[in-house]
Scaffold this motif. Sequence first.
Motif, mmCIF file in Angstrom:
data_model
loop_
_atom_site.group_PDB
_atom_site.id
_atom_site.type_symbol
_atom_site.label_atom_id
_atom_site.label_comp_id
_atom_site.label_asym_id
_atom_site.label_seq_id
_atom_site.Cartn_x
_atom_site.Cartn_y
_atom_site.Cartn_z
ATOM 1 N N PHE A 121 0.813 -1.211 0.000
ATOM 2 C CA PHE A 121 0.000 0.000 0.000
ATOM 3 C C PHE A 121 0.852 1.269 0.000
ATOM 4 O O PHE A 121 0.389 2.338 0.330
ATOM 5 N N SER A 134 -0.321 4.069 -4.950
ATOM 6 C CA SER A 134 -1.731 3.909 -5.302
ATOM 7 C C SER A 134 -1.928 2.566 -5.994
ATOM 8 O O SER A 134 -1.001 1.951 -6.502
ATOM 9 N N ARG A 135 -3.167 2.164 -6.072
ATOM 10 C CA ARG A 135 -3.490 0.806 -6.490
ATOM 11 C C ARG A 135 -3.078 0.524 -7.939
ATOM 12 O O ARG A 135 -2.573 -0.527 -8.261
ATOM 13 N N ARG A 160 -9.224 5.708 0.621
ATOM 14 C CA ARG A 160 -8.863 4.520 -0.163
ATOM 15 C C ARG A 160 -7.365 4.227 -0.135
ATOM 16 O O ARG A 160 -6.945 3.106 0.107
ATOM 17 N N THR A 161 -6.554 5.256 -0.366
ATOM 18 C CA THR A 161 -5.108 5.077 -0.463
ATOM 19 C C THR A 161 -4.382 6.057 0.443
ATOM 20 O O THR A 161 -4.981 6.992 0.980
ATOM 21 N N GLU A 162 -3.073 5.865 0.563
ATOM 22 C CA GLU A 162 -2.264 6.796 1.344
ATOM 23 C C GLU A 162 -2.242 8.168 0.670
ATOM 24 O O GLU A 162 -2.254 9.205 1.353
ATOM 25 N N PRO A 171 -5.784 5.697 5.779
ATOM 26 C CA PRO A 171 -6.151 4.803 4.675
ATOM 27 C C PRO A 171 -6.735 3.518 5.244
ATOM 28 O O PRO A 171 -6.459 3.149 6.392
ATOM 29 N N SER A 180 -13.193 4.570 -7.647
ATOM 30 C CA SER A 180 -12.261 4.168 -6.584
ATOM 31 C C SER A 180 -12.440 2.705 -6.198
ATOM 32 O O SER A 180 -11.478 2.050 -5.777
#
Length: 744
Positions: A325, A328-329, A650-652, A688, A709
């Motif tokens: 993580f 991003s994904r 959702r993300t850092e 996150p 997302s």
Amino acid sequence: MGNGEMDGSHLVERHEELRSEWEREEEQLKKCVEIIQHNVEAQSAELAKVRAETKEMYDNYRSDNPELHNDLVIGLSMQTDLERSLTKNLAALKKPFFGRIDYRELGMETRDGEEEEEKKQFSLYVGKNGVSKSSTEIIIVDWRAPVASVYYDSDVGESSYLSPYGDQIHIALDLKRTFEIKDSSLVDYYDTDVIANDEFLTKYLGKNKEVVLGEIIATIQKEQNDIIRDTPWHSVIVQGVAGSGKTTVAMHRISYILYNYKERCRSDEFYIIGSNKMLLNYITGVLPNLDVYNINQMTLEEFLVYLLDMDFQLKKKKYILISPFAKSRKRAGENSRVRTLLKRYKGSLDFIRALEYYLDWYEMTIIRSEDIIYHGKNIYSENEIREFLSIFKEKPLSEKQELLNKRLLSKIRLVNEREQQEKEVISIEVKKYKDYFGKKVAKYDLEKIYLDFLKSLLDTGFYKEFSGVLPEKEVVSLLMEDFTGKKIDIYDLAMLTYLKRRLKFTKDFEYVSHIIVDEAQDFGVSVFYCMKQLFANCTYTIMGDITQNIHYDTGMNDWEALRGKVFSEEKDKFYVLAKSYRNTVEISNYASRVLKHCTFKTYDIEPIIRHGSEVEVYEAKSETEILHKAAQILKCSKEAGYTTQAVICRTEEETKEVYDKLKELIELESLKENMEEMNFTNGIMVLPIHMTKGLEFDSVLLWNPDSSSYEKSDADAKLLYVAITRALHELHIVYMGELAELLS
């Protein structure tokens, strides 16, 4: 006399009985408080004396006086023990006990199967800590004592419990009573057949969240108690739904084991392994209150690096430890299909079994399994060498080499003695063969051997007898590209640690007797297989929920491989905790909507009936509106008395963006650059999803779960499920555009 007078008389008598019983319990409480107060005063005086003596020794300390050194060590140890005992007694003053059991012994069935008829009557009070009036008179039984299991497991009537020696003691339970005590005063009590009934449990669960993991000693349920009190001689795997108390159960299990098996279990040989530092600090904060000290606690990365020690130093070799993580994904420019296959391969059993296969071959290239002819005689045959290697299969290569060399030299000496060779000749011959199977101090380059193994995966002919599945060549190429590019993850670390264990004789793997893994589903089964090979005599407490596997491609999405291929289904235990004590019915139902979209196996959740407000879903038309709406929700929750709040992103990257914008509108807890270094605290935290694992908050605001997302996939469903189930009392969702289909 009419029926009305009889009923009135009966009510008066009943009222008098209840009042007398209340007064007896108040008197008992008063007596316990007085004894505890006496213990506090005596221990305080003793502690002051020991502190003074220790200080004097410290002031006069000289390193060249070993006797004074030993006295100082003993004094400091006594001081620590007294401080801990005093702390327990001070805590017991406010609430000496929480339960009472009255029972008669019906007899004891011994291990020989004989039953001893011996009827005794007991009335015991159960508390968080045992309290004694003297060395022979216990006034409050410690919750961890074997007899205390009656309070958690038994209904009124005939029952039994196991003695410390494993004998079954049959009893007739006449009374089970639960107390509410506050500041040394009796608030209420009730008698029940089920210790934590819905009324008492709902009252307990309705409290606001504090910043430390809560104790469940007074409300331990039977299914939780079974896990806590299981023996440490085998491993336990626990599938626990969100909010089932699995982490808290694990901490209480540690306390129980160290209390009841102190002769054979040492706290410094226990390791708690977690997925991040914030979670570890949160869950282990309760341990001192459970009378547990000196437990090792590490993230999995830290644990593996610690085991590798000087044999593979990340910083010195300039490797970058990759977190799933950290970015991003979606990664631009990468072959996502190959990357996904690589993740799945590294978390699988095929990965480490291929390494095992390679190392078996590597050992045979180092150790020559061929007849050794000396003076025309076959003194060490190929069959003997192979038999030796089979018998000592579990020993590292360096130790096998040393033992083989010693065995060979003893055979050579025997031949020389029989032939009556001169000492000088014997010495020369011995010197010639002393390192026949390899040098004792041989150093192995783990980095090079691991890279050679990765290259070998491209040679399908080499693995023609391998029973597992090999990855595609593109996957191997990407694996090698990452490693040679100095990118490394926990799976590489696990393989390198296994390499060290197979090759080098070291004591690094000897002092681990029990490992507790929290959020176990986030780690692939290859990691657990590796740890089982590292620690031959270690047992495990493994807690997790496959529905919350946020490392979808590498973690575990079922327990089958772990149960059947890593652990023993015959010896080790598998438990399911299905009841959820965290969320309100409204939040639990909302989480269930997400799971309905999933294709993976889920475990049914049995929520404790506790109602709250409906989940609020708010659609904003602009960024300004979503920010102001979020700030308004957070302010209202704070005014409602909720002390722990989370904004879950959702993300850092999204977390940092939301934090920077939201802090202009409302006071937030600081966000550190390295989120791993943060501590769970009161206030409003922006985090996150992956950093909220294992945590719970009074109120949660889920930030912008729109369709871009979160896709309609099992992986994203698990992420949303985790986010939703962090909320104890309130869940708010704010979004722009199109809401994720998983939430519809």
